[in-house]
Scaffold this active site. Structure first.
Site, PDB file in Angstrom:
ATOM      1  N   SER A   1       0.873  -1.166   0.019  1.00 36.55           N
ATOM      2  CA  SER A   1       0.050  -0.047  -0.076  1.00 36.55           C
ATOM      3  C   SER A   1       0.968   1.268  -0.081  1.00 36.55           C
ATOM      4  CB  SER A   1      -0.996  -0.077   1.264  1.00 36.55           C
ATOM      5  OG  SER A   1      -0.222   0.280   2.458  1.00 36.55           O
ATOM      6  N   ASP A   2       0.352   2.332  -0.179  1.00 35.54           N
ATOM      7  CA  ASP A   2       1.023   3.515  -0.070  1.00 35.54           C
ATOM      8  C   ASP A   2       0.824   4.138   1.466  1.00 35.54           C
ATOM      9  OD1 ASP A   2       2.533   5.858  -0.500  1.00 35.54           O
ATOM     10  OD2 ASP A   2       1.484   6.467  -2.029  1.00 35.54           O
ATOM     11  N   GLY A   3       1.423   4.982   1.818  1.00 33.68           N
ATOM     12  CA  GLY A   3       1.226   5.235   3.246  1.00 33.68           C
ATOM     13  C   GLY A   3      -0.188   5.898   3.392  1.00 33.68           C
TER      14      GLY A   3
ATOM     15  N   GLY B   1      -2.706   4.534   2.559  1.00 35.34           N
ATOM     16  CA  GLY B   1      -3.644   4.416   1.821  1.00 35.34           C
ATOM     17  C   GLY B   1      -4.820   3.447   1.689  1.00 35.34           C
TER      18      GLY B   1
END
Length: 782
Positions: free
Chosen positions: A313-315, A317
Site C-alpha cells: 500500500s502507499d502510506g 492508502g
C-alpha cells in the site's frame, strides 16, 4: 558512539545458543540450494497465523516495533536510537545507521523463533534519502538528461549507499506520467511521455536491483547482493493526471487510454526490468480505488504481465478507503477488500492489516489469502539474500556514502540535466575576460535546493557559491535576494519549517529596488528564480502536496524580473523548480534562460560551468511548458481532434516537449528507412546523419517519432519511439540508427487486441517534437 555501544551490548546478549540446537538439521527454508518457492512453502508451514500476519504490517512504526518485544532489546535507549533513525531531521551517521540495523537483524536472527529477517525500507527518489547520502538532481532533471545509461549509474550508486547501510528496499521509481503540471508531485516524475518514462524507469530499476535480477528472477541463489536493493514502482496507476491537478484525485480514463499511456511504463518495469515490488496509488479509476482494484492488481499486473513480486500500500492508502473514498465502513472491511484485491503489505502503521488476525480466526478472511500475501513478502526476503546475509559492513557504508566518485557522478548528472531554453544574441556562454562585476540575484540564488524526498547530504553548492568559485577573486560578485518565494525559511535544510503561503509582493518593494541597483552596478546579472521545496511535494502543512492553480512565478518574482531587465544589464535567468512554469514575460524579454529543475548537491558548480562555457548544455525538456493553466492539458502527444486554438492567444506552448538548445549547431540530414515497406510482423531500421556544424563540441538528442495516417481508432499526432544522446566534436558527423519494431507501431484495435495495422506511418526525426523531418513507412498486408 552511544548507538555503537548499545548495539555491541545487544550483540553480546545474543551470542548464547544451545549446543543441542546447533546439532539439529537445518530446516528446508534455510537451504539456499532450494528454489525460492520451495523455501517459502516450507517456512509458511512452520509459521503460526500470528507470525504470518506480522509479515504483512510494517512502515516506519512497524520497523520501530523491532525494538519492542520483551527482553533486553526493549531498552529505552534502543527505542530512542531506532526512532531517531526515521526522524526527518535525523543526523545519524551512515556507520551508526548500519550498526543499528545490523543489531536489529541480529536480534531477529538469533532471538526469534524462526529467525526471519526484516526488510528495512526507504526512499531513494534521486538518491538515498538519509543524512549524508548523495543527492542527485530531482527526477524531472534526470529525465532532462535523456540519458538512460547515466540514470542507471546514478541508481547503482544510490543503491550501494542504501544497501550498504542496511536498507534493502527503495520506494522508487515514480513511473507516473506528469500530464498536469499543477500537480505538486510533477517533480518526482520522468515527464509526460510513456516511452521516455519507460526507458528511464527501466534504467533506474536495473541500477537499483542490479543486472543479476534481470537474468533470472526465479534464481535459486539470491538475485540481489548487498550492494543493490529491491525497487518499488509507483504509483500504480494513473496517478499523474489527477482531476483538477490535485494529488490523490480521481483518474477518469478509459481502459484504452490507460493501456496506451499510463500503464506503459509499468508494463516495461515488470516485463523488462523485473521490478520486485509495486506500490498502489491513492487515486480511483472508474470509481474503484487502486488499493481494492482487482482488475488492476490481479488481472493486469499478475495475470497479463506476469508480475511475481509483492504489492505494498502507499502510506495511509488503506485508511483512505474508509476516511476518504468511503468504500469500506471500517479498517477491518478495508483490510478484507484490499487483501483480496492483491495488496500484500500495509505500509502505514499496520492498523488496517492488523485486523486480519482476528478476522481469520472469525472466518471472515480465508487464511489462504494471508498465506499468499505473506509468501510474497517472504519471497522478496529470500530474493534479497537476507536469510543468508542480513548484515552489512558499517565501515564500507561510511566510505561509499557521498564518496568522491558519487559526488563526481552527481556533478555530471547536473551538467547533463540543464536545458538551454533561450540564448538571444548568443549571450551565453559569458566571457569572463570582458567582465569585472557579476550580480547574482534572486530568492533561489543563495540556498541549495534539492527538491522533495531529500535529506541533508552534508554538502551542497548554491548557484551563488558556484559562481563565486568559478570566477575567482579577479571578478567581483554582488548578491541581492530581491524577494522571497514563501514567507518561511527556504532551502533543503529547513523545508519542513516552511510557511507555504506566497510571500507578500507589496512588502518587498524596497528589496526589489535594491536588487535592481545591484544589477546596474554589474556587467551581467544572473537571476535565479522558480520554486522551492515548500511549493512542491513537500508542502504538507496545507494538505495540498504542492498542488497549484497557477503556473506563474510565485510572489514578486516576475516583478523582480521586470526590474532587473529594465536596468538594461544583460540578464541570464536560471530556473530552479519542480514543474514547468508559465514564464511568458521572461520568455519574451530575458535574453538567456536556463532550466535547471532541482540540480542536486553539486548544482551550483554545474550551473556556473554552463553559464561560463566550461560545459555546453545538452538537456532536453521531458515535459511541455504551457503559456497558462488555461492550455492544460498541453502534452505534445495529443489526439488530432485537439486542433482548435483559443481566441486572443496562440495554442502553441512556450517550449515544446523534447526542446533544448546548445552553444553549437547541429544539422539532421539524409534520413532513410530500410526497408521502406514491411509486413505487420516485421521491423524497419531508420538511419539519420547528425552533424555538428558549430565551432564547439556538444551533445544532441536525436528523437524518433511516429504517426499513423489512417487507423481504426484515433492515434496521437505523434508518439516518441526512440532517442539517443550523442556527443559530437565540432565538424563531426555520425549516423544514428533506430529500429522500429512491431511493438513500436502497434495499437489497441476496436476489440482491444494489440496489432499492427496495414497503412502508412510517418516516421519523424529531429532535435525536438516541434522540429522534425519525415519519411513514410508502409506496412503492407501479409
Amino acid at each position: 558512539m552511544r548507538i555503537r555501544m548499545l548495539c555491541v551490548l545487544l550483540s553480546g546478549a545474543l551470542c548464547l545458543a544451545g549446543a543441542a540446537a546447533a546439532q539439529e538439521p537445518a530446516p528446508a527454508y534455510k537451504n539456499s540450494k532450494l528454489s525460492i518457492e520451495e523455501r517459502v512453502a516450507d517456512l509458511l508451514k512452520r509459521m503460526t497465523l500470528e507470525e504470518k500476519a506480522e509479515q504483512l504490517t510494517g512502515g516506519r512504526r512497524g520497523q520501530m516495533g523491532l525494538i519492542g518485544p520483551a527482553g533486553e532489546y526493549s531498552k529505552e535507549q534502543a527505542a530512542d536510537a531506532f526512532r531517531s533513525l526515521f526522524r526527518e531531521d535525523s543526523r545519524m551517521t551512515t556507520r551508526d545507521r548500519a550498526t543499528l540495523l545490523n543489531a536489529a537483524q541480529r536480534y531477529l536472527a538469533q532471538k526469534t523463533r524462526l529467525g526471519i529477517p526484516a526488510i528495512f525500507m526507504g526512499e531513494a527518489l534521486h538518491g538515498f534519502m538519509a543524512y549524508g547520502s548523495t543527492s542527485f538532481p530531482q527526477v524531472l532533471g534526470l529525465a532532462s538528461t535523456w540519458d538512460p545509461d547515466l540514470v542507471k549509474q546514478i541508481f547503482t550508486a544510490a543503491a550501494d549507499e542504501m544497501a550498504s547501510s542496511g536498507t534493502s528496499q527503495a520506494f522508487t521509481p515514480v513511473l507516473d506520467l506528469a500530464r498536469d503540471p499543477r500537480w505538486g508531485r510533477t517533480e518526482e516524475t520522468y515527464g509526460e511521455d510513456p516511452y521516455l518514462v519507460s526507458r528511464m524507469g527501466v534504467a533506474a530499476i536495473t541500477g537499483l536491483q542490479g543486472d543479476a535480477f534481470l537474468v533470472d528472477r526465479f534464481a535459486v541463489t539470491p538475485s540481489i547482493d548487498r550492494h543493490h536493493v529491491l525497487a518499488t514502482m509507483k504509483h500504480f496507476a494513473a496517478h499523474g493526471q489527477p482531476e483538477s491537478g490535485t494529488n490523490t484525485a480521481p483518474a477518469n480514463f478509459s481502459e484504452r487510454e490507460l493501456r496506451d499511456t499510463f500503464l506503459v511504463p509499468f508494463r516495461a518495469a515488470v516485463q523488462e526490468a523485473h521490478v520486485g515490488s509495486v506500490m498502489a496509488s491513492y487515486n480511483e479509476i472508474d470509481g474503484v480505488p487502486s488499493h481494492i482494484n482487482h482488475w488492476l492488481l490481479d488481472k493486469v499486473l499478475r495475470q497479463e504481465w506476469g508480475f511475481n513480486g509483492y504489492v505494498t500500500s502507499d502510506g495511509g492508502g488503506l485508511q483512505m478507503l474508509v476516511e476518504t473514498h468511503g468504500v469500506a465502513a471500517d479498517f477491518a472491511e478495508a483490510a478484507r477488500k484490499s487483501l483480496a484485491a492483491g495488496v500484500d503489505y500495509d505500509l502505514s502503521d499496520g492498523a488496517v492489516f492488523r485486523t486480519l488476525l482476528e478476522q481469520v480466526k472469525q472466518g471472515k478472511v480465508p487464511e489462504a489469502e494471508v498465506d499468499r500475501a505473506a509468501g510474497r513478502v517472504l519471497a522478496a526476503k529470500f530474493r534479497l539474500g537476507l536469510f543468508e546475509n542480513p548484515y552489512v559492513d558499517p565501515d564500507y557504508a561510511q566510505r561509499i556514502t557521498n564518496s568522491p566518485e558519487h559526488q563526481k557522478l552527481a556533478l555530471k548528472a547536473a551538467q547533463e540535466a540543464i536545458v538551454l531554453l533561450k540564448n538571444e544574441g548568443n549571450l551565453l556562454p559569458l566571457d569572463l575576460k570582458k567582465m569585472k562585476t557579476v550580480a547574482v540575484i534572486g530568492p533561489n540564488a543563495a540556498d541549495v535546493h534539492l527538491g522533495g524526498y531529500s535529506r541533508d547530504p552534508g554538502r551542497g553548492v548554491s548557484i551563488l557559491d558556484g559562481v563565486r568559485n568559478r570566477v575567482g577573486p579577479e571578478v567581483k560578485v554582488l548578491f541581492a535576494e530581491g524577494c522571497k518565494i514563501t514567507k518561511g525559511k527556504q532551502g533543503w535544510a529547513g523545508w519542513y519549517e516552511n510557511d507555504t503561503q506566497a510571500a507578500d509582493a507589496h512588502a518587498q518593494q524596497d528589496s526589489i529596488r535594491a536588487a535592481a541597483e545591484t544589477a546596474r552596478k554589474a556587467d551581467v546579472a544572473i537571476l535565479v528564480a522558480g520554486e522551492t521545496e515548500s511549493t512542491n511535494r513537500e508542502a504538507w502543512a496545507e494538505n495540498h502536496r504542492g498542488d497549484r492553480d497557477s503556473l506563474d512565478l510565485l510572489g514578486a518574482q516576475e516583478e523582480l524580473t521586470r526590474a532587473v531587465i529594465e536596468t538594461g544589464t544583460p540578464t541570464v535567468l536560471i530556473l530552479l523548480n519542480g514543474r514547468p512554469l508559465s514564464i511568458n514575460f521572461a520568455a519574451e524579454h530575458v535574453p538567456a534562460i536556463l532550466e535547471g529543475w532541482y540540480l542536486g548537491q553539486e548544482g551550483g558548480t554545474a550551473a556556473a560551468q554552463v553559464v561560463f562555457g566550461d560545459v555546453n548544455p545538452g538537456g532536453k525538456l521531458p515535459i511541455t511548458f504551457p503559456r497558462s493553466v488555461g492550455q492544460l492539458p498541453d502534452f505534445y502527444n495529443h489526439k488530432p481532434s485537439r486542433n482548435r486554438g483559443y481566441i486572443f492567444t496562440t495554442r502553441e506552448p512556450l517550449f515544446p516537449f523534447g526542446y533544448g538548445l546548445s552553444y553549437t549547431k547541429f544539422k539532421f540530414d539524409n534520413l532513410r528507412l530500410e526497408p521502406a515497406s514491411i509486413k505487420p510482423g516485421e521491423s524497419a531500421t531508420l538511419h539519420v546523419d547528425v552533424m555538428n556544424i558549430g565551432d564547439r563540441e556538444g551533445d544532441e538528442v536525436p528523437q524518433l517519432y511516429i504517426h499513423q495516417r489512417v487507423s481504426s481508432v484515433t492515434r496521437p499526432v505523434m508518439e516518441l519511439r526512440g532517442f539517443r544522446r550523442v556527443h559530437l566534436k565540432a565538424g563531426e558527423k555520425i549516423t544514428v540508427e533506430f529500429k522500429l519494431t512491431p511493438d513500436a507501431l502497434a495499437l489497441l484495435d476496436l476489440s482491444m487486441h494489440r496489432i499492427v495495422e496495414p497503412g502508412t506511418f510517418d516516421v519523424l526525426v529531429g532535435p525536438s517534437s516541434a522540429e522534425t523531418m519525415a519519411a513514410p513507412l508502409r506496412v503492407v498486408p501479409e
